[in-house]
Design an enzyme around this catalytic site. Structure first.
Site, short mmCIF file in Angstrom:
data_model
loop_
_atom_site.label_atom_id
_atom_site.label_comp_id
_atom_site.label_asym_id
_atom_site.label_seq_id
_atom_site.Cartn_x
_atom_site.Cartn_y
_atom_site.Cartn_z
N GLU A 120 0.52 -1.78 0.07
CA GLU A 120 0.31 0.04 -0.01
C GLU A 120 0.76 0.97 0.01
O GLU A 120 1.93 1.40 0.30
CB GLU A 120 -0.73 -0.16 1.19
CG GLU A 120 -1.98 -1.40 1.18
CD GLU A 120 -2.81 -1.31 2.41
OE1 GLU A 120 -3.67 0.06 2.80
OE2 GLU A 120 -2.53 -2.30 3.05
N HIS A 236 -8.52 8.60 2.77
CA HIS A 236 -8.01 8.55 2.35
C HIS A 236 -8.22 8.84 1.28
O HIS A 236 -9.19 9.28 0.22
CB HIS A 236 -9.34 6.90 2.98
CG HIS A 236 -8.37 5.74 2.11
ND1 HIS A 236 -8.67 5.98 0.69
CD2 HIS A 236 -8.17 4.82 2.58
CE1 HIS A 236 -8.49 4.34 0.49
NE2 HIS A 236 -7.72 3.90 1.42
N ARG A 284 0.04 7.78 1.74
CA ARG A 284 -1.46 8.59 1.69
C ARG A 284 -2.07 10.24 1.48
O ARG A 284 -2.65 10.97 0.62
CB ARG A 284 -2.22 8.38 2.68
CG ARG A 284 -3.68 7.85 2.86
CD ARG A 284 -4.00 7.01 3.77
NE ARG A 284 -3.93 5.48 3.45
CZ ARG A 284 -4.73 4.38 4.15
NH1 ARG A 284 -4.94 4.59 5.49
NH2 ARG A 284 -4.66 3.47 3.32
N HIS A 343 -10.85 9.32 6.85
CA HIS A 343 -10.48 7.92 6.78
C HIS A 343 -9.77 7.81 8.49
O HIS A 343 -10.67 7.16 9.52
CB HIS A 343 -9.72 7.51 6.02
CG HIS A 343 -8.80 6.38 6.17
ND1 HIS A 343 -9.95 4.90 5.52
CD2 HIS A 343 -8.26 5.41 6.24
CE1 HIS A 343 -9.73 3.65 5.93
NE2 HIS A 343 -8.22 4.10 5.98
N ARG A 378 -0.64 8.66 9.16
CA ARG A 378 0.10 6.56 9.50
C ARG A 378 0.11 6.49 8.20
O ARG A 378 -0.68 6.53 7.01
CB ARG A 378 -1.90 6.56 9.90
CG ARG A 378 -1.95 4.74 10.43
CD ARG A 378 -3.33 4.58 10.81
NE ARG A 378 -4.29 5.24 9.77
CZ ARG A 378 -4.45 4.07 8.73
NH1 ARG A 378 -4.37 2.18 8.55
NH2 ARG A 378 -5.26 4.20 8.20
C1 SIN Z 1 -6.96 0.62 2.49
O1 SIN Z 1 -7.19 -0.58 2.69
O2 SIN Z 1 -6.26 1.73 1.67
C2 SIN Z 1 -7.19 0.87 4.22
C3 SIN Z 1 -6.07 0.81 4.83
C4 SIN Z 1 -6.20 0.94 6.29
O3 SIN Z 1 -6.55 2.40 6.07
O4 SIN Z 1 -4.74 1.76 6.88
#
Ligand code: SIN
Length: 529
Positions: A120, A236, A284, A343, A378
């Site tokens: 991610e 998010h 993010r 988020h 985060r």
């Molecule tokens: C996601 O799956 O993109 C969210 C995971 C997260 O917020 O840690």
């Protein structure tokens, strides 16, 4: 308020997500009498909506290491994470995941017999384990609820936590609750652990369920605890866009980009490639801010996520696929319309690495807490891990503190039941307009004034009232912190102070309540209790 009933326990856990149930199960195994209080059904909190997975270094991915995970977390945290917190929590990760698996959680296997991994935003390695494709939180919640049921852990569903009871020295002596009909009850206990999640419902559009109204944070403030880093509300980058709407929006996990999907502007151009070396997999905050700028520049309502090159999309991402199909979009054939949405609360109640707050007997773990792991932003999928690790540590801390932290016998004090209350719609509109990605002094002040004008002091009489009181105080706290931090860092983006300012490096903003119940910012570094 006269309680309709009273009960006694060694530990009251508020919240039944990953941190709360981990703590409750561990505390029960340590011989404590535990009661879990949750205002809705056991699985109605944010945990079950987590998609991507659990970021953890299990030692079986060549080239990856805990040190690399620490480095990625520090980069994402934008100079505000605490190195000790990051190192300790991430180092405890493998054992915490092993305990969760022993409790029955099943993660997706890879082709070679090891657990499958995805990647991610902000991760330099494929290190995120997942379950049910993109249903990791649902599996974690299922396993923990099943373990709690097997153990017959007392679970008080349909009860909202109102205030910590305290003795005359301020030591916690229990919890006042209201049931769904607004009837008060009282749980006497020398330890209360808040694991009640975040406050995404401060905003009109969020990935969070309706339960995420920040009640635990507000309760902690009212009990005299310090909170910090509240200005860092993480948006998010990608929720499914289906037109303007209020409430929870379906998440499109970052793992979709981890598996190769790319973001496109309205002209079909990739816009992340020139912005960051990790392009669509930048941390993010970087991606969410870039989308916001792209929307402003093009006047579009959404950007698009092209996942059409991902093989077997429906099997790998069943939750996202189902949400798209329900909205009439076929992600196998067409790009998915997406926008950012509120988020995750990176800040929260200041705790040490064992969940202890500044109030004796009050503990916090999970999203409600601020351990120093997340800093200003985060790192994806670090939160389930934090819940597992700190939930377990908090259970041990409660057991260890039992001899030392004892409320005095006698009257239990509750803070004055009256609280500032503003209508939820006013709060959500003001916060969405002024405290999203891209804030400035004038907008933040106007939002605070708007909420203040709509605020009246009242006594919350039911769950909705408790939630509205929490949202009101948290809105003012976030606005105060965001107005004070005159720089941009992590997920706090100021249009009038667009750059990072080194004088804010490592400086967390700490807030407490004044005598009138208003949040007050105190400059300085947040210190663990
Ligand atoms: C996601 O799956 O993109 C969210 C995971 C997260 O917020 O840690």
């Amino acid at each position: 308020m006269t309680a309709h009933w009273e009960a006694e326990a060694d530990l009251v856990v508020v919240g039944s997500g990953v941190a709360g149930l981990t703590a409750a199960l561990d505390a029960a195994e340590l011989g404590l009498r535990v009661v879990v209080v949750t205002k809705d059904a056991a699985d109605a909190g944010s945990t079950r909506y987590a998609q991507g997975g659990v970021a953890v270094v299990l030692g079986d991915v060549p080239g990856d290491s805990v040190e690399a995970h620490v480095a990625d977390t520090l980069v994402a945290g934008a100079g505000l994470s605490d190195l000790t917190a990051v190192t300790e929590i991430l180092t405890d990760g493998p054992a915490a995941v092993a305990r969760l698996r022993a409790r029955g959680a099943t993660f997706d296997p890879g082709a070679d017999g090891r657990l499958a991994r995805t990647r991610e935003g902000g991760h330099s390695a494929f290190r995120v384990v997942h379950a049910g494709g993109d249903a990791t939180g649902a599996e974690v919640e299922r396993a923990l609820v099943a373990a709690a049921t097997d153990r017959r852990l007392p679970l008080l569903a349909g009860h909202v936590a109102v205030d910590a009871l305290r003795d005359e020295r301020g030591t916690v002596s229990g919890l006042a609750v209201l049931d769904d009909a607004g009837r008060p009850g009282m749980l006497r206990a020398p330890a209360v652990l808040l694991a009640s999640g975040g406050y995404g419902q401060l905003y009109a559009s969020t990935t969070n369920p309706a339960t995420a109204t920040g009640d635990g944070l507000a309760l902690a403030l009212r009990a005299g605890a310090t909170v910090a880093d509240l200005e860092f509300v993480q948006f998010h980058p990608t929720v499914l866009y289906t037109g303007p709407a209020v409430g929870r929006r379906p998440l499109v996990t970052e793992a979709v980009r981890g598996e190769g999907a790319v973001l496109l502007d309205r002209a079909g151009r990739r816009f992340m490639t020139d912005l960051h070396p990790l392009a669509d997999l930048a941390p993010r905050d970087v991606v969410a801010a870039a989308i916001t700028r792209t929307l402003a520049a093009t006047g579009a309502d959404c950007v698009h996520l092209d996942a059409t090159a991902i093989p077997d999309f429906a099997r790998r991402f069943p939750t996202v696929h189902a949400a798209c199909r329900a909205a009439g979009i076929d992600p196998v054939r067409e790009p998915i319309p997406v926008t950012p949405a509120a988020h995750y609360a990176c800040g929260g109640v200041v705790t040490d690495l064992h969940g202890r707050t500044s109030v004796p007997g009050l503990y916090a773990a999970g999203e409600v807490a601020r351990t120093g792991l997340h800093g200003a932003n985060r790192l994806a999928s670090n939160s389930l891990l934090e819940g597992l690790v700190v939930g377990a540590r908090a259970a041990r801390a409660v057991a260890a503190d039992r001899a030392a932290v004892r409320p005095a016998p006698g009257e239990c004090l509750v803070a004055s039941p009256a609280a500032p209350l503003a209508p939820r719609a006013v709060v959500q509109q003001a916060m969405t307009a002024a405290a999203g990605i891209g804030r400035d002094a004038a907008g933040l002040a106007a939002a605070s004034d708007r909420i203040e004008e709509a605020t009246a002091v009242g006594v919350p009489a039911d769950r909705a009232g408790v939630e509205d009181a929490a949202l009101t105080v948290l809105a003012q706290a976030v606005l105060a912190a965001a107005g004070t931090r005159t720089e941009s860092r992590g997920c706090h983006v100021r249009t009038d102070f667009p750059d990072r300012d080194d004088q804010w490096q490592r400086a967390s903003l700490v807030l407490t309540l004044d005598a009138d119940g208003r949040p007050v910012v105190q400059a300085g570094t947040a210190v663990a209790a």
